[in-house]
Design a protein around this motif. Structure first.
Motif, PDB file in Angstrom:
ATOM      1  N   SER A 162     -15.565  37.002  62.088  1.00 64.90           N
ATOM      2  CA  SER A 162     -16.217  35.717  61.232  1.00 64.90           C
ATOM      3  C   SER A 162     -15.602  35.654  59.970  1.00 64.90           C
ATOM      4  O   SER A 162     -15.183  34.713  59.412  1.00 64.90           O
ATOM      5  CB  SER A 162     -17.772  35.632  61.260  1.00 64.90           C
ATOM      6  N   VAL A 163     -15.771  37.058  59.320  1.00 61.00           N
ATOM      7  CA  VAL A 163     -15.438  37.080  57.820  1.00 61.00           C
ATOM      8  C   VAL A 163     -13.723  37.012  57.832  1.00 61.00           C
ATOM      9  O   VAL A 163     -13.330  36.226  56.802  1.00 61.00           O
ATOM     10  CB  VAL A 163     -15.837  38.605  57.305  1.00 61.00           C
ATOM     11  N   THR A 164     -13.274  37.621  58.636  1.00 62.41           N
ATOM     12  CA  THR A 164     -11.620  37.312  58.936  1.00 62.41           C
ATOM     13  C   THR A 164     -11.413  35.892  59.050  1.00 62.41           C
ATOM     14  O   THR A 164     -10.427  35.406  58.170  1.00 62.41           O
ATOM     15  CB  THR A 164     -11.275  38.258  60.055  1.00 62.41           C
ATOM     16  N   ALA A 165     -12.004  35.186  60.050  1.00 60.70           N
ATOM     17  CA  ALA A 165     -11.493  33.553  60.171  1.00 60.70           C
ATOM     18  C   ALA A 165     -11.914  32.914  58.741  1.00 60.70           C
ATOM     19  O   ALA A 165     -11.235  32.339  58.303  1.00 60.70           O
ATOM     20  CB  ALA A 165     -12.591  33.379  61.264  1.00 60.70           C
ATOM     21  N   ASP A 166     -13.080  33.354  57.869  1.00 53.24           N
ATOM     22  CA  ASP A 166     -13.221  32.625  56.755  1.00 53.24           C
ATOM     23  C   ASP A 166     -12.123  32.864  55.777  1.00 53.24           C
ATOM     24  O   ASP A 166     -11.811  32.029  54.988  1.00 53.24           O
ATOM     25  CB  ASP A 166     -14.671  33.280  56.157  1.00 53.24           C
ATOM     26  N   ILE A 167     -11.657  34.165  55.529  1.00 53.11           N
ATOM     27  CA  ILE A 167     -10.681  34.640  54.699  1.00 53.11           C
ATOM     28  C   ILE A 167      -9.327  33.495  55.124  1.00 53.11           C
ATOM     29  O   ILE A 167      -8.692  32.986  54.054  1.00 53.11           O
ATOM     30  CB  ILE A 167     -10.313  35.927  54.813  1.00 53.11           C
ATOM     31  N   LEU A 168      -8.947  33.515  56.531  1.00 47.23           N
ATOM     32  CA  LEU A 168      -7.875  32.816  56.702  1.00 47.23           C
ATOM     33  C   LEU A 168      -8.028  31.484  56.539  1.00 47.23           C
ATOM     34  O   LEU A 168      -7.000  30.780  56.057  1.00 47.23           O
ATOM     35  CB  LEU A 168      -7.366  32.917  58.365  1.00 47.23           C
ATOM     36  N   MET A 169      -9.030  30.772  56.557  1.00 50.30           N
ATOM     37  CA  MET A 169      -9.296  29.464  56.497  1.00 50.30           C
ATOM     38  C   MET A 169      -9.416  29.094  54.809  1.00 50.30           C
ATOM     39  O   MET A 169      -9.118  27.909  54.381  1.00 50.30           O
ATOM     40  CB  MET A 169     -10.698  28.929  57.047  1.00 50.30           C
ATOM     41  N   ALA A 191      -7.358  30.913  52.856  1.00 52.74           N
ATOM     42  CA  ALA A 191      -6.043  30.683  52.223  1.00 52.74           C
ATOM     43  C   ALA A 191      -5.112  29.340  52.745  1.00 52.74           C
ATOM     44  O   ALA A 191      -4.263  28.877  52.382  1.00 52.74           O
ATOM     45  CB  ALA A 191      -5.331  31.924  53.138  1.00 52.74           C
ATOM     46  N   LEU A 192      -5.774  28.687  53.873  1.00 53.67           N
ATOM     47  CA  LEU A 192      -4.899  27.563  54.444  1.00 53.67           C
ATOM     48  C   LEU A 192      -4.495  26.618  53.548  1.00 53.67           C
ATOM     49  O   LEU A 192      -3.400  26.188  53.593  1.00 53.67           O
ATOM     50  CB  LEU A 192      -5.979  26.968  55.646  1.00 53.67           C
ATOM     51  N   PRO A 193      -5.582  26.131  52.661  1.00 55.36           N
ATOM     52  CA  PRO A 193      -5.036  24.758  51.892  1.00 55.36           C
ATOM     53  C   PRO A 193      -4.134  25.285  50.839  1.00 55.36           C
ATOM     54  O   PRO A 193      -2.941  24.573  50.673  1.00 55.36           O
ATOM     55  CB  PRO A 193      -6.406  24.449  51.005  1.00 55.36           C
ATOM     56  N   TYR A 194      -3.997  26.614  50.336  1.00 54.47           N
ATOM     57  CA  TYR A 194      -2.820  27.102  49.565  1.00 54.47           C
ATOM     58  C   TYR A 194      -1.752  27.278  50.211  1.00 54.47           C
ATOM     59  O   TYR A 194      -0.638  27.077  49.648  1.00 54.47           O
ATOM     60  CB  TYR A 194      -3.643  28.382  48.838  1.00 54.47           C
ATOM     61  N   ILE A 195      -1.786  27.856  51.258  1.00 52.75           N
ATOM     62  CA  ILE A 195      -0.473  27.994  52.426  1.00 52.75           C
ATOM     63  C   ILE A 195       0.098  26.613  52.503  1.00 52.75           C
ATOM     64  O   ILE A 195       1.262  26.400  52.251  1.00 52.75           O
ATOM     65  CB  ILE A 195      -0.778  28.469  53.661  1.00 52.75           C
ATOM     66  N   GLU A 196      -0.588  25.567  52.787  1.00 56.03           N
ATOM     67  CA  GLU A 196      -0.108  24.028  52.907  1.00 56.03           C
ATOM     68  C   GLU A 196       0.541  23.650  51.604  1.00 56.03           C
ATOM     69  O   GLU A 196       1.462  22.980  51.748  1.00 56.03           O
ATOM     70  CB  GLU A 196      -1.245  23.148  53.247  1.00 56.03           C
ATOM     71  N   ASP A 197      -0.189  23.862  50.390  1.00 57.27           N
ATOM     72  CA  ASP A 197       0.324  23.498  48.988  1.00 57.27           C
ATOM     73  C   ASP A 197       1.575  24.000  48.775  1.00 57.27           C
ATOM     74  O   ASP A 197       2.563  23.559  48.153  1.00 57.27           O
ATOM     75  CB  ASP A 197      -0.912  23.789  47.957  1.00 57.27           C
ATOM     76  N   PHE A 198       1.766  25.272  49.145  1.00 58.08           N
ATOM     77  CA  PHE A 198       2.901  26.031  48.969  1.00 58.08           C
ATOM     78  C   PHE A 198       4.055  26.076  49.733  1.00 58.08           C
ATOM     79  O   PHE A 198       5.249  26.385  49.468  1.00 58.08           O
ATOM     80  CB  PHE A 198       2.907  27.547  48.417  1.00 58.08           C
ATOM     81  N   LEU A 243      -0.602  39.827  44.906  1.00 62.91           N
ATOM     82  CA  LEU A 243       0.244  38.637  44.960  1.00 62.91           C
ATOM     83  C   LEU A 243      -0.617  37.706  46.040  1.00 62.91           C
ATOM     84  O   LEU A 243      -0.688  36.642  45.606  1.00 62.91           O
ATOM     85  CB  LEU A 243       1.677  38.957  45.553  1.00 62.91           C
ATOM     86  N   ILE A 244      -0.746  38.101  47.132  1.00 65.24           N
ATOM     87  CA  ILE A 244      -1.543  36.888  48.004  1.00 65.24           C
ATOM     88  C   ILE A 244      -2.925  36.729  47.561  1.00 65.24           C
ATOM     89  O   ILE A 244      -3.199  35.723  47.949  1.00 65.24           O
ATOM     90  CB  ILE A 244      -1.273  37.547  49.430  1.00 65.24           C
ATOM     91  N   LEU A 245      -3.636  37.732  46.737  1.00 63.54           N
ATOM     92  CA  LEU A 245      -5.113  37.505  46.668  1.00 63.54           C
ATOM     93  C   LEU A 245      -4.836  36.148  45.243  1.00 63.54           C
ATOM     94  O   LEU A 245      -5.822  35.424  45.209  1.00 63.54           O
ATOM     95  CB  LEU A 245      -5.508  38.623  45.826  1.00 63.54           C
ATOM     96  N   PHE A 293      -3.425  32.741  47.263  1.00 65.49           N
ATOM     97  CA  PHE A 293      -4.066  32.354  48.507  1.00 65.49           C
ATOM     98  C   PHE A 293      -5.763  32.394  48.353  1.00 65.49           C
ATOM     99  O   PHE A 293      -6.433  32.150  49.312  1.00 65.49           O
ATOM    100  CB  PHE A 293      -3.643  33.006  49.913  1.00 65.49           C
ATOM    101  N   THR A 294      -6.087  32.576  47.099  1.00 63.65           N
ATOM    102  CA  THR A 294      -7.669  32.689  47.104  1.00 63.65           C
ATOM    103  C   THR A 294      -8.223  31.708  45.825  1.00 63.65           C
ATOM    104  O   THR A 294      -7.347  31.730  44.887  1.00 63.65           O
ATOM    105  CB  THR A 294      -8.255  33.854  46.935  1.00 63.65           C
ATOM    106  N   ALA A 295      -9.252  31.232  45.859  1.00 65.99           N
ATOM    107  CA  ALA A 295      -9.816  30.528  44.718  1.00 65.99           C
ATOM    108  C   ALA A 295      -9.779  31.274  43.361  1.00 65.99           C
ATOM    109  O   ALA A 295      -9.480  30.680  42.620  1.00 65.99           O
ATOM    110  CB  ALA A 295     -10.953  29.766  45.371  1.00 65.99           C
ATOM    111  N   GLU A 296     -10.365  32.267  43.441  1.00 62.79           N
ATOM    112  CA  GLU A 296     -10.604  33.124  42.322  1.00 62.79           C
ATOM    113  C   GLU A 296      -9.368  33.692  41.725  1.00 62.79           C
ATOM    114  O   GLU A 296      -9.285  33.656  40.395  1.00 62.79           O
ATOM    115  CB  GLU A 296     -11.625  33.967  42.619  1.00 62.79           C
TER     116      GLU A 296
END
Length: 301
Positions: free
Chosen positions: A10-17, A19-26, A285-287, A290-293
């Motif tokens: 569940s935690v892994t899925a939350d992390i991937l989700m 990241a998703l909007p940032y991946i789409e933006d970039f 780099l990915i933190l 691809f993360t809000a903070e």
């Protein structure tokens, strides 16, 4: 045991989700990464940075790498019995130092990065500023701020250059064909001579010339502090106006000056945002991307 497994999933899925909007933006955008500092001399961190850049490429981002090599240049000079000195974060460079810098940057570090990227399935191509006149250079004088009220002085520090122009044709050709350019910061002057250029400035000019979405500078600190001795004074978001004020007043000094100046110049030339992050933190780099903070200092207009 089964409950623990479901929690991890569940935690892994939350992390991937997240990241998703940032991946789409970039997606489809160009991101220039200045690779330097401790992340270049620690084998474990080298692999983490290569993994991050590979991930960026495989999710549709176009990374361009500009690398430094200051610690390795210093180590090599030390073996030769040469002392190293800096003015406003820039290395004082005589003819012998310039020759050593080119050998280390182009002959050693650049080829190593290319090999590591290729082993990860990323098609990387090594370039020096000499290749196809990629980086045209002119002599750079170091700017010294004695105090907030004094007029800054310019100091000649030898074979140190600044970018006069970037030939984007070769970079755009490589990017369009899914190659990752890896650039050593050696520039060619109008006199045909080579100049050692601070990699932060090269990254800024490359990012500006390509109208990159982001410029990301890897360094050996967490980011920018209002008071470096007070960890509570960390600055997550720094405006351009405040950054210029901090340079003039001495809050930002030493090796952080070229980094902030690089961020400001890149944004002046059209880069959307710039980031200064800690290359000692695995996967910084990915933190940051691809993360809000995020994890570093974001420089904005």
């Amino acid at each position: 045991m089964e409950e623990k497994k479901r929690t991890i999933q569940s935690v892994t899925a939350d992390i991937l989700m997240e990241a998703l909007p940032y991946i789409e933006d970039f997606y489809g955008k160009t991101v220039v990464v200045k690779y330097g500092g401790n992340a270049m001399v620690n084998d474990r961190l080298k692999e983490k940075v290569m993994e991050d850049i590979a991930l960026m490429r495989f999710v549709g981002i176009h990374p361009v790498i500009v690398h430094g090599g200051g610690p390795e240049i210093t180590q090599f000079l030390k073996k030769l019995g040469k002392e190293t000195s800096f003015v406003s974060g820039l290395r004082v460079t005589d003819a012998e130092t310039a020759e050593v810098a080119e050998m280390v940057l182009d002959g050693k570090i650049n080829s190593e990065i290319v090999k590591r990227m290729n082993r990860r399935g990323v098609r990387a191509v090594g370039l020096s500023g000499e290749d196809a006149n990629l980086i045209r250079a002119k002599k750079k004088l170091a700017t010294v701020y004695e105090d907030a009220d004094a007029v800054p002085k310019e100091v000649d520090i030898g074979y140190v250059g600044e970018v006069a122009a970037i030939n984007t044709d070769i970079l755009q050709t490589l990017i369009a064909n899914d190659y990752v350019p890896v650039i050593a910061p050696i520039g060619v002057g109008v006199d045909g001579g080579n100049y050692n250029i601070n990699a932060d400035y090269v990254a800024a000019k490359v990012a500006g010339a390509l109208k990159a979405e982001r410029l990301i500078l890897l360094t050996d600190v967490e980011g920018v502090y209002e008071d470096f001795n007070n960890k509570d004074s960390f600055i997550s978001i720094l405006t351009a106006a405040k950054a210029r004020e901090y340079i003039k007043s001495g809050v930002i000094k030493g090796g952080m000056i070229p980094k902030i100046e690089a961020c400001l110049e890149a944004m002046d030339e059209g880069v959307v945002k710039a980031h200064i992050i800690d290359g000692r933190l695995p996967h910084s780099l990915i933190l940051e991307m691809f993360t809000a903070e995020g994890v570093g200092t974001q420089v904005i207009r």
